[in-house]
Scaffold this motif. Structure first.
Motif, PDB file in Angstrom:
ATOM      1  N   ARG A 132       0.836  -1.210   0.000  1.00  0.00           N
ATOM      2  CA  ARG A 132       0.000   0.000   0.000  1.00  0.00           C
ATOM      3  C   ARG A 132       0.870   1.259   0.000  1.00  0.00           C
ATOM      4  NH1 ARG A 132      -3.084   2.669   4.565  1.00  0.00           N
ATOM      5  NH2 ARG A 132      -5.021   3.469   3.665  1.00  0.00           N
ATOM      6  N   GLN A 133       1.931   1.245   0.801  1.00  0.00           N
ATOM      7  CA  GLN A 133       2.811   2.403   0.909  1.00  0.00           C
ATOM      8  C   GLN A 133       3.524   2.677  -0.416  1.00  0.00           C
ATOM      9  OE1 GLN A 133       6.359   1.988   3.474  1.00  0.00           O
ATOM     10  NE2 GLN A 133       5.622   3.786   4.580  1.00  0.00           N
ATOM     11  N   LEU A 134       4.046   1.630  -1.042  1.00  0.00           N
ATOM     12  CA  LEU A 134       4.777   1.808  -2.293  1.00  0.00           C
ATOM     13  C   LEU A 134       3.862   2.258  -3.426  1.00  0.00           C
ATOM     14  CD1 LEU A 134       7.128  -1.311  -2.120  1.00  0.00           C
ATOM     15  CD2 LEU A 134       7.824   1.089  -1.982  1.00  0.00           C
ATOM     16  N   MET A 135       2.659   1.666  -3.501  1.00  0.00           N
ATOM     17  CA  MET A 135       1.746   2.090  -4.559  1.00  0.00           C
ATOM     18  C   MET A 135       1.254   3.517  -4.304  1.00  0.00           C
ATOM     19  SD  MET A 135       0.654   1.338  -7.513  1.00  0.00           S
ATOM     20  CE  MET A 135       1.169  -0.385  -7.582  1.00  0.00           C
ATOM     21  N   SER A 136       1.138   3.891  -3.033  1.00  0.00           N
ATOM     22  CA  SER A 136       0.781   5.281  -2.718  1.00  0.00           C
ATOM     23  C   SER A 136       1.867   6.236  -3.185  1.00  0.00           C
ATOM     24  CB  SER A 136       0.551   5.434  -1.207  1.00  0.00           C
ATOM     25  OG  SER A 136      -0.529   4.645  -0.765  1.00  0.00           O
ATOM     26  N   LEU A 137       3.137   5.887  -2.951  1.00  0.00           N
ATOM     27  CA  LEU A 137       4.243   6.717  -3.441  1.00  0.00           C
ATOM     28  C   LEU A 137       4.231   6.771  -4.965  1.00  0.00           C
ATOM     29  CD1 LEU A 137       6.844   8.344  -2.912  1.00  0.00           C
ATOM     30  CD2 LEU A 137       8.103   6.168  -2.927  1.00  0.00           C
ATOM     31  N   HIS A 138       3.873   5.669  -5.590  1.00  0.00           N
ATOM     32  CA  HIS A 138       3.789   5.631  -7.053  1.00  0.00           C
ATOM     33  C   HIS A 138       2.744   6.632  -7.551  1.00  0.00           C
ATOM     34  CE1 HIS A 138       5.574   3.563 -10.323  1.00  0.00           C
ATOM     35  NE2 HIS A 138       4.553   2.785 -10.672  1.00  0.00           N
ATOM     36  N   TRP A 139       1.591   6.694  -6.878  1.00  0.00           N
ATOM     37  CA  TRP A 139       0.555   7.665  -7.245  1.00  0.00           C
ATOM     38  C   TRP A 139       0.991   9.094  -6.936  1.00  0.00           C
ATOM     39  CZ3 TRP A 139      -3.694   7.492 -10.143  1.00  0.00           C
ATOM     40  CH2 TRP A 139      -4.249   6.238 -10.442  1.00  0.00           C
ATOM     41  N   MET A 140       1.573   9.313  -5.762  1.00  0.00           N
ATOM     42  CA  MET A 140       1.985  10.665  -5.376  1.00  0.00           C
ATOM     43  C   MET A 140       3.041  11.225  -6.334  1.00  0.00           C
ATOM     44  SD  MET A 140       0.087  11.402  -2.791  1.00  0.00           S
ATOM     45  CE  MET A 140      -1.154  10.363  -3.615  1.00  0.00           C
ATOM     46  N   SER A 141       3.827  10.342  -6.930  1.00  0.00           N
ATOM     47  CA  SER A 141       4.903  10.779  -7.831  1.00  0.00           C
ATOM     48  C   SER A 141       4.551  10.584  -9.301  1.00  0.00           C
ATOM     49  CB  SER A 141       6.182   9.994  -7.517  1.00  0.00           C
ATOM     50  OG  SER A 141       5.985   8.603  -7.765  1.00  0.00           O
ATOM     51  N   GLU A 142       3.329  10.136  -9.579  1.00  0.00           N
ATOM     52  CA  GLU A 142       2.863   9.917 -10.953  1.00  0.00           C
ATOM     53  C   GLU A 142       3.720   8.883 -11.684  1.00  0.00           C
ATOM     54  OE1 GLU A 142       2.554  13.788 -12.762  1.00  0.00           O
ATOM     55  OE2 GLU A 142       0.735  14.266 -11.649  1.00  0.00           O
TER      56      GLU A 142
END
Length: 443
Positions: A108-118
């Motif tokens: 969840r954390q890594l995919m959230s960073l993926h979204w936050m950074s596009e």
């Protein structure tokens, strides 16, 4: 045709290591703030580097803080999430341990960073060497046990990323339908020691999943990297070590059903840079750890798992010592690097202590001018030893500036590196071309 290098910048403050933090321009008081790393991040993006890289440690030795910041640091994923808001194109590779983290929370954390950074996130998967006492464990699991867990952990994280595919989110306002529940699924069954229901709460990013980096070079680590990793961050202190490791990884990848180019070798490169070679050497000497030879020998003894304290500095390492090495070292990768150097070059103890292999990190080192650094990188590339580097600027902040503003432009002029970004995601920068269709296997 020569492939462009892949280059990342470590934003762990390697330029403060040893005694370098004592420089009046070090800004060591600010090392845990966003502004401290923001300058490096912006400079790296201006140089069009592939990614920022944050190593991590889940263990802190209070005694080491008496003379150096050591591994004192903020959480890498939190730091990179903050940098995602002030950068636009550069990749953001965080480090997280499969030995100690929870797979659902990390996915969840890594995919959230993926979204936050596009789409710019990457995961440096480590199995950890220390830290058991901080996670309610009495001792570190064996290397085999850590890699067994890593196999299941990585498979589970990848499956969790696919439980909520990007295509499930339709946002059909007219029909009043936000998502298609039929595309969202639970985990099929327990995996190894893990029993996770799913699905993940955050959808997969349209760019696909974050690329996987791996930092182990032991026998098991090499096999793990060849099967799973997109890039390997390695300690390779000599061109011969790097060339051998790269050739082996490529061969293993092919045996695993991947193309040889699927895994990229990016060794760490310690850079002490200045306008002249003499100035760089002075900075290097001034920044060395203020510890005695006896302390260095004790540290090296722990690395190879054999007592070197009775040897004279001018003495070569006898075979009788090598026959007593520990079979369960803290880091088998570092141990084997040292043993290979001893057997190949038969250095004296003094020479071994002064070599990159004898340092705590065992990384490739260049102490000199930007032109010398660019020439050395080019030499390793032309020898087929590397696919790129993770730069570890050292000695002073000036090494960061000179790497981004002078070394990189020389590599660009020589056709070894890009002059501008051609994509928007980390996968684009690494040339991975991850699939966009649901459930596709990028391997």
């Amino acid at each position: 045709m020569r492939q462009p290098l892949h280059i990342g910048l470590s934003i762990s403050p390697t330029w403060l290591r040893g005694a370098s933090w004592r420089r009046t321009d070090s800004e060591a008081e600010q090392m845990h703030t966003l502004s401290f790393v923001r300058r490096a991040a912006e400079m790296a993006e201006q140089a069009h580097l592939d990614f920022l890289f944050r190593a991590d440690s889940l263990f802190l030795n209070p005694q080491a803080l008496a003379s150096s910041p050591g591994f004192s640091s903020t959480d890498p994923t939190v730091q990179l999430a903050a940098l995602a808001a002030v950068t636009e194109r550069i990749g953001l590779v965080t480090t997280a341990s499969s030995t100690f983290y929870d797979p659902y929370l990390l996915a969840r954390q890594l995919m959230s960073l993926h979204w936050m950074s596009e789409g710019r996130a990457g995961w440096n998967l480590v199995t950890s060497l220390d830290g058991a006492e901080n996670f309610s464990q009495q001792s570190m699991p064996t290397a085999e046990a850590r890699y067994d867990r890593a196999e299941s952990f990585l498979q589970l994280v990848r499956q969790l990323w696919e439980t909520y595919p990007a295509e499930a989110v339709t946002v059909d306002r007219q029909a009043g339908r936000y998502a298609d529940p039929g595309l969202i699924r639970s985990m099929p069954e327990p995996l190894g020691e893990f029993d996770v229901a799913g699905p993940l709460t955050v959808p997969q990013h349209p760019a696909g999943s974050p690329p996987i980096f791996q930092a182990g070079a032991s026998e098991r680590g090499r096999e793990f990297a060849a099967v799973h990793a997109d890039a390997v961050f390695a300690s390779a202190p000599t061109l011969q070590e790097a060339a051998g490791l790269r050739a082996e990884l490529r061969a293993r990848a092919e045996r695993a059903g991947r193309t040889p180019e699927a895994v990229r070798l990016l060794p760490g490169l310690v850079l002490v840079l200045a306008e002249t070679a003499e100035q760089a050497q002075d900075i290097h000497e001034a920044g060395k750890e203020p510890i005695s030879d006896s302390a260095r020998i004790a540290r090296l003894s722990r690395v190879i798992g054999a007592d070197l304290s009775d040897l004279e500095l001018a003495q070569r390492i006898p075979e009788s010592v090598l026959q007593k090495i520990s079979q369960t070292p803290r880091s088998r990768t570092h141990q084997q690097l040292v043993l290979r150097l001893i057997r190949a070059e038969q250095p004296t103890l003094r020479e071994l202590l002064r070599s990159p292999v004898g340092s705590p990190s065992a990384h490739w080192q260049v102490v000199g001018t930007p032109a010398q650094a660019a020439t050395e990188i080019g030499r390793w590339q032309d020898a087929g030893a590397i696919d790129g580097v993770v730069a570890l600027p050292s000695g002073s902040w000036r090494s960061v500036e000179l790497f981004c503003r002078e070394v990189i432009p020389q590599l660009v002029a020589e056709g070894r590196f890009r002059s501008d970004y051609t994509g928007t995601t980390l996968a684009d920068h690494l040339g991975l071309h991850l699939p966009r269709e649901p459930g596709a296997d990028r391997r």
